[in-house]
Design an enzyme around this catalytic site. Structure first.
Site: not given
Ligand code: APR
Length: 175
Positions: A10-11, A24, A32-34, A117, A119, A121
């Protein structure tokens, strides 16, 4: 490339100078990670994000880390995958470059990236991992003070993709 490591986890728990958020364009939090980063950093992160005026895909903006162990959060906006016809590769590479540019400006010595991107995206994972490691590799040659880049994999599939991309870069297949 021995400054680049892959870590499953977990980052938000990492004690590095900066963690990168897959944000975003509105920079107002999300899933997600955000979502995980905003939860761990606390509400002051959103307050600062709201002052930034959003961010275009391919670019990044930096904030403090608040309650996170990391000093900074670099909010990078990745492309939404659209079949590869919308400059997604270049936009994704630009996220890594712009994040590292901000890191250099703030004298960051250690940085952690999620799979931007990959997850919500829907960017294809092996393709994204290759772009990530190749772009980081290119940028590291002129960023001598950066000691550690952590590619953070949230699950086994992502971990495998990052490891394969790193191996392909350091040990290209014999012809
Ligand atoms: N630590 C590390 N990696 C994580 C964590 C975490 N705690 N949580 C999720 N991830 C990974 C996911 O498994 C994925 O491989 O981060 C990667 C990116 O996924 P998303 O978070 O969905 O990001 P993204 O695909 O860039 O989409 C961005 O998602 O909720 C939103 O606000 C954000 O709208 C934006 C979109």
């Amino acid at each position: 490339m021995n400054r680049v490591v892959v870590l499953k986890g977990d980052i938000t728990t990492l004690a590095v100078d900066a963690i990168v958020n897959a944000a975003n364009a509105a920079l107002c939090g999300g899933g997600g990670v955000d979502g995980a980063i905003h939860d761990a950093a606390g509400p002051d992160l959103l307050v600062e994000c709201r002052t930034l005026g959003g961010c275009k895909p391919g670019y990044a903006k930096i904030t403090a880390g608040y309650r996170l162990p990391a000093k900074y959060v670099i909010h990078a906006v990745g492309p939404v995958w659209d079949g590869g016809h919308n400059n997604e590769d270049e936009l994704l590479a630009s996220c890594y470059r712009e994040s590292l540019r901000l890191a250099r400006q703030h004298d960051v010595r250690s940085i952690a990236f999620p799979a931007i991107s990959c997850g919500a995206y829907r960017f294809p994972l092996p393709r994204a991992a290759k772009i990530a490691v190749e772009t980081i590799h290119d940028e590291l040659t002129s960023f001598e003070t950066l000691e550690r880049v952590v590619l953070v994999a949230f699950d086994d599939t992502i971990e495998r993709a990052f490891r394969r991309a790193l191996q392909a870069l350091t040990r290209p297949a014999a012809r």
